[in-house]
Design an enzyme around this catalytic site. Structure first.
Site, short mmCIF file in Angstrom:
data_model
loop_
_atom_site.label_atom_id
_atom_site.label_comp_id
_atom_site.label_asym_id
_atom_site.label_seq_id
_atom_site.Cartn_x
_atom_site.Cartn_y
_atom_site.Cartn_z
N GLU A 286 0.86 -1.19 0.00
CA GLU A 286 0.00 0.00 0.00
C GLU A 286 0.88 1.23 0.00
O GLU A 286 1.74 1.38 0.87
CB GLU A 286 -0.87 0.02 1.25
CG GLU A 286 -1.93 -1.05 1.21
CD GLU A 286 -2.90 -0.87 2.34
OE1 GLU A 286 -3.39 0.25 2.50
OE2 GLU A 286 -3.14 -1.86 3.04
N CYS B 55 -2.98 8.16 4.77
CA CYS B 55 -2.90 7.87 3.33
C CYS B 55 -4.17 8.36 2.66
O CYS B 55 -4.17 8.72 1.49
CB CYS B 55 -2.73 6.39 3.03
SG CYS B 55 -2.31 5.37 4.41
#
Ligand code: FAD
Length: 1017
Positions: free
Chosen positions: A772, A806
């Site tokens: 990720e 994020c």
């Protein structure tokens, strides 16, 4: 353990006993009183809200018949004021109503082009009709307009209380503006009232004159930064804002009522009210009041508490008793937060509680003046009978109803000699629409007494039924329905509730943990259960207070890393044989331990990574969710799935673990992401080498400690605090590593993918990477967006935890029609938030994680100032790594500021001419992680869902705060590779699917399908 659930349970203990007051005499008297009112109503009832002769009436009829029309109608009413042109109105009518076919009112048919009138003209007519519908409930757009209406009502012996409608208060500018408007309203009405004629029925109580002017104030209007964590500071500012209003009311002999809003601010409202009223300046004034909502399970205790308070104060005060206006919201909000629902869920429970609260108030009439606010004749009749029983003068209490509603009841009660007061909102159309939607919802609800009377034609007996009888019947019905409901994961998965900081106990507990937090804690690598030493010590400082060393981390060496992988490889041989259900049990135990250590875990995050209280609590809750969700999911996956259906063979699809998993986790969700990755690997039968980010090694050491405490066998998890370039690199490259779970930057993520692709000597498998990486997330603001929600959502998405998520918003693409208005409100809201040390609950946000991040973000800001229009930046403290939330306007969508990830509190506003351009801009970066849209156009929402390139797409809400199960999280393009965390595919990545096929045919004989299935179990 203080959880919102426990707290609520203990508070509502006394509320579950629905003793049926079946005293037949009393019930008869109530019935007679109710019948008397109903009879009078017949005489007074020329037309009601539900009368089909009017536009409003036929709309109401349709909404009560057709749920879909109801939703669309209310949504249309909500968006209407923000539509500026006829064509815009027409577009929305089409979008909301074209699917309704013939089954919609005729004017909407014309609006969607099915009728004879030109659509543009029809749009204008509909806007006019909806506006006049709002005017049925709103006395005027300004006090001057309202006054004409109020004076007319006084002539019919109706008193009033005025309330100012307004947009949500998002900034201190808006809050101060409200304060000024309340002060002006009081001033202006009081002056005008000097010439009003005295009307004894409404201007006197049993002790003499009472104020002619009565004003209702909403506490949340006067302060934009209400914050449960900073309880005392919040109260202090609220009191500071309300004091001049109370003072002015007192000086001008005006009654001042503090309205009650959502449950989230109930405790605060009551505390603020009581504390103000005890101040020497206000203690002797009798014309203050507040509200108790009988639909709240804890309202009876609140009435008791207010009685004690009134006795202590020594001067009477007023309690307006209502059922409560936010029922739908409270039930949904509590369910979303996994909190106990604070409101009763059976309508008759609220009615029953209303009656007993009314009785309690009337019993203490010397200390409390009751204002019985209801349109329900049964509720009022029960209270009136009790007042008669006590021989109370009719004017020692009052009855209140909403402006525009229940006219025949008002008239009847006035005729009967009671003091009836109307709640009279004043305000412009836009905020008025939210109020109108609340009234429409209330009036068309199946549970509404007014609907029962005026639209559904209920009998007198039904309308006046004793609510405690209904409660028991409905409870029985509900119990039998829920007993039949199947319980299936994940449909029944419940997320871990967040702490409710509006409750004092958890607030105090966290403060205690923060005060006792020990600095200079030592962190060491742990291999096969043994602590290792290292002379390479990394000193982690508190990002809020650079002078404080939080931990001294002995950084793992290359030798440690090598041993860690070897040990984990050896441990795999036995761990993979542990049954999946037993592995799942470890996760359940871990979740339980985290619950017990919740405050300690939060405090560590506050100090080590600078996470503000609620953010840190959210992180711990998410870590717990990962444990409980993956445990349940693994139990499911452990059952072989039968595939194929050919006779004579049995085929099953099963999963097997892969081996050593390298977990390389980030610091921004220091417990949640780390835990998620570690427990996924463990529960699927893999062993783990755990390498946390340097900045969050202490939190990771806490996880290691908990894994040991729950009895995970030594060797199954190896703990390697250390530098990414040294130990991280080694475990990625290691031939025995089979799976790599990484969350971090794009540069490192791509490097890992490349390194993992190289097959090393002795390696007999292909490594799998679950990676990720970053994002350059955008929120789009449509021209019809609800700006109250959009500003709030964007502000938090961009600046919550200083933009270090994020999922954080770093671009906001605004349609040019609303750009200026949105930008102005956003900047004002940004000016109102505070940046402070994470330990201090007053802050909206805290520091960035460390010096490197601080310098990098500051450099970007400095460079951007030369190229872009700076809209907002504020001075911040230099004691920690604080960066001001920063907003740039009119940013070129191709510029670095709009393309490169910053990972800090920097937001670029970008203008777009229409939705197509907005989506093109949104898709123009290399990332595809999160994205959002604020819009009330069904077509635009549909388009966005199809065209926006993001892994997590949010409509009409902020874009951060993904929750396990509800919002499986993860992106694509350059945002990552692999399936979403907290979702149904995540665990599968840590395993190999295997198809097992057995030929069951022996000498021409094959067992039946059922026998084969039994065999396989
Ligand atoms: C003068 C005045 C001032 C007001 N001020 C406030 C205020 O400050 N704050 C506030 O919140 N409200 C306030 N209200 C609004 C009031 O709460 C609603 O108008 C009221 O709830 C409608 O109740 P009723 O007794 O008139 O009607 P009813 O039809 O008897 O009751 C409807 C109410 O029952 C409750 N209910 C509905 N469904 C359920 C269910 N399934 N289970 C349990 N309960 C259910 C809800 O509260 C709903 O509004 C005020 C009302 C008046 C008249």
């Amino acid at each position: 353990m203080f959880t919102p659930e426990n707290e609520m349970k203990s508070m509502s203990k006394n509320n579950t006993n629905f003793s049926t007051d079946s005293n037949p005499d009393l019930q008869k008297q109530i019935l007679i009183k109710g019948e008397e009112i109903l009879k009078r109503m017949e005489a007074n009832s020329k037309s009601s809200l539900f009368s089909k002769d009017y536009w409003y009436g036929s709309i109401m009829e349709m909404t009560m018949k057709n749920e879909k029309f109801k939703t669309n109608m209310f949504r249309f009413v909500d968006v209407l004021p923000s539509l500026n042109s006829g064509s815009d109105v027409h577009k929305h009518i089409k979008e909301y109503f074209s699917e309704g076919g013939e089954d919609i009112p005729s004017f909407f048919k014309m609006g969607v082009g099915l009728g004879s009138l030109a659509p543009g003209l029809m749009a204008g007519a509909i806007k006019k009709n909806v506006t006049s519908m709002a005017k049925m409930f709103i006395t005027g757009e300004n006090p001057q307009e309202a006054l004409t209406v109020l004076k007319k009502a006084r002539k019919s012996k109706l008193a009033f209380t005025v309330d100012i409608l307004g947009e949500a208060t998002l900034s201190e500018k808006e809050a101060l503006d409200y304060q000024r408007r309340y002060l002006e309203l009081i001033d202006w009405l009081a002056k005008d009232a000097e010439t009003w004629e005295d009307i004894p029925q409404i201007d006197h109580d049993h002790e003499g004159r009472i104020p002619k002017v009565n004003v209702s104030v909403k506490m949340t209007a006067v302060f934009s930064q209400i914050n449960d964590r900073a309880w005392d500071q919040t109260k202090s500012i609220l009191k500071e804002r309300l004091r001049p209003i109370l003072k002015s009311a007192m000086e001008k002999n005006v009654f001042l009522n503090l309205d009650m809003e959502q449950y989230a601010v109930k405790h605060l409202t009551l505390e603020v009210f009581k504390e103000l009223l005890m101040e020497p300046a206000f203690i002797g004034y009798r014309h203050f009041g507040c509200v108790i909502q009988a639909y709240l399970k804890d309202s009876y205790e609140d009435v008791q508490d207010m009685i004690q308070f009134a006795k202590k104060r020594g001067t009477p005060l007023t309690i307006r008793l209502v059922k409560g206006a936010y029922w739908d919201y409270e039930t949904v909000d509590a369910a979303q937060k996994s909190w106990d629902v604070p409101v009763y869920t059976i309508k008759a429970e609220s009615d029953w509680n209303y009656e007993r609260c009314a009785i309690l108030l009337l019993d203490h009439h010397q200390h409390i003046r009751a204002a019985l606010a209801s349109h329900n004749v049964r509720s009022l009749a029960a209270a009136l009978i009790h007042a008669e029983k006590l021989s109370l003068p009719k004017n020692s209490f009052e009855i209140q109803m909403l402006y525009g509603m229940a006219e025949p009841i008002k008239k009847s009660l006035v005729e009967m000699g009671f003091r009836v007061r109307e709640y009279a909102p004043v305000g412009e159309l836009i905020p008025g629409m939210a109020y109108l939607v609340r009234r429409l919802l209330e009036n068309t609800s199946n549970e509404s007494w007014l609907r029962g009377k005026f639209a559904d034609g209920k009998t007198t007996e039904q309308l006046l039924q004793n609510p405690s009888l209904t409660v028991s019947q409905v409870q029985l019905q509900q119990a039998s329905v829920s007993a039949k409901k199947p319980l299936r994961f994940p449909q029944n998965y419940v997320n871990e509730p967040l702490i409710d900081f509006a409750v004092e106990a958890p607030r105090a507990e966290l403060k205690k943990y923060l005060q006792q937090f020990k600095l200079h804690q030592t962190v060491q690598p742990v291999l096969n259960g043994q602590k290792m030493t290292s002379s390479d010590v990394f000193k982690r400082v508190n990002p809020s207070q650079k002078a404080e060393v939080v931990s001294e981390v002995q950084m793992a060496t290359l030798e440690h890393a090598e041993k860690a992988v070897q040990n984990a490889h050896q441990a795999f041989a036995s761990w993979k044989k542990v049954p999946a259900t037993m592995r799942a049990e470890y996760l359940v135990k871990l979740a339980e331990l985290m619950r017990r250590k919740r405050f300690e875990l939060i405090a560590t995050q506050v100090y080590e990574v600078g996470k503000p209280w609620s953010e840190a609590d959210g992180d711990v809750a998410e870590a717990i969710d990962f444990c409980t969700y993956y445990a349940e999911h693994m139990k499911q996956l452990a059952n072989p799935t039968k595939v194929g259906n050919a006779p004579g063979e049995v085929s099953e699809y099963i999963y097997k673990p892969r081996g050593v998993t390298a977990v390389i986790a980030p610091w921004n969700f220091p417990l949640a992401i780390l835990t998620g990755q570690v427990v996924s690997a463990l529960v699927t039968g893999n062993t783990v080498v755990m390498k946390p980010a340097e900045q969050s090694s202490l939190i990771a050491a806490g996880l290691m400690q908990m894994l040991t405490e729950i009895g995970i066998p030594n060797g199954v998890v190896q703990f390697l605090p250390g530098y990414g370039e040294i130990v991280g690199e080694h475990i990625v490259q290691h031939p025995l590593t089979t799976t790599i779970a990484f969350t971090g930057s794009k540069a490192v993520g791509l490097h890992i993918l490349k390194a993992a692709a190289v097959v090393k000597e002795g390696q007999n498998h292909v490594k799998r990477c679950i990676i990720e990486m970053g994002g350059k997330n955008a929120v789009v603001i449509d021209s019809d967006a609800d700006l109250d929600e959009a500003v709030d959502g964007v502000l938090y998405s961009a600046f919550g935890f200083s933009g270090q998520k994020c999922s954080a918003a770093s671009r906001c693409i605004v349609l040019e029609e609303v750009y200026e208005k949105f930008a102005d409100r956003l900047v004002e809201a940004a000016k109102s938030i505070q940046v402070s040390a994470a330990m201090d609950p007053v802050g909206y946000t805290g520091p960035v994680v460390d010096e490197e991040a601080y310098l990098r973000i500051q450099k970007t800001i400095t460079e951007s100032k030369a190229k872009h229009q700076l809209l907002f930046e504020a001075p911040v403290s230099t004691q920690g790594y604080f960066v001001s939330p920063t907003i740039f306007g009119n940013v070129d969508p191709k510029s670095d500021l709009a393309q490169k990830e910053i990972f800090g509190p920097v937001l670029a506003l970008i203008k777009a001419k229409d939705m197509d351009e907005a989506i093109t801009i949104l898709n123009s970066t290399e990332y595809a992680l999160t994205g959002g849209l604020f819009s009330r156009s069904p077509e635009n929402i549909k388009k966005f869902k199809i065209e926006a390139e993001v892994g997590n797409l949010y409509v009409n809400r902020g874009i951060t705060g993904a929750m396990v199960d509800r919002h499986p999280f993860g992106g694509y393009k350059m945002s990552g590779i692999g399936s979403k965390t907290g979702g149904p595919d995540y665990l599968k990545q840590f395993m190999e699917p295997v198809a097992v096929t057995e030929n069951t045919l022996r000498r021409g004989f094959a067992p039946t399908e059922n026998e084969s299935q039994n065999d396989s179990k």
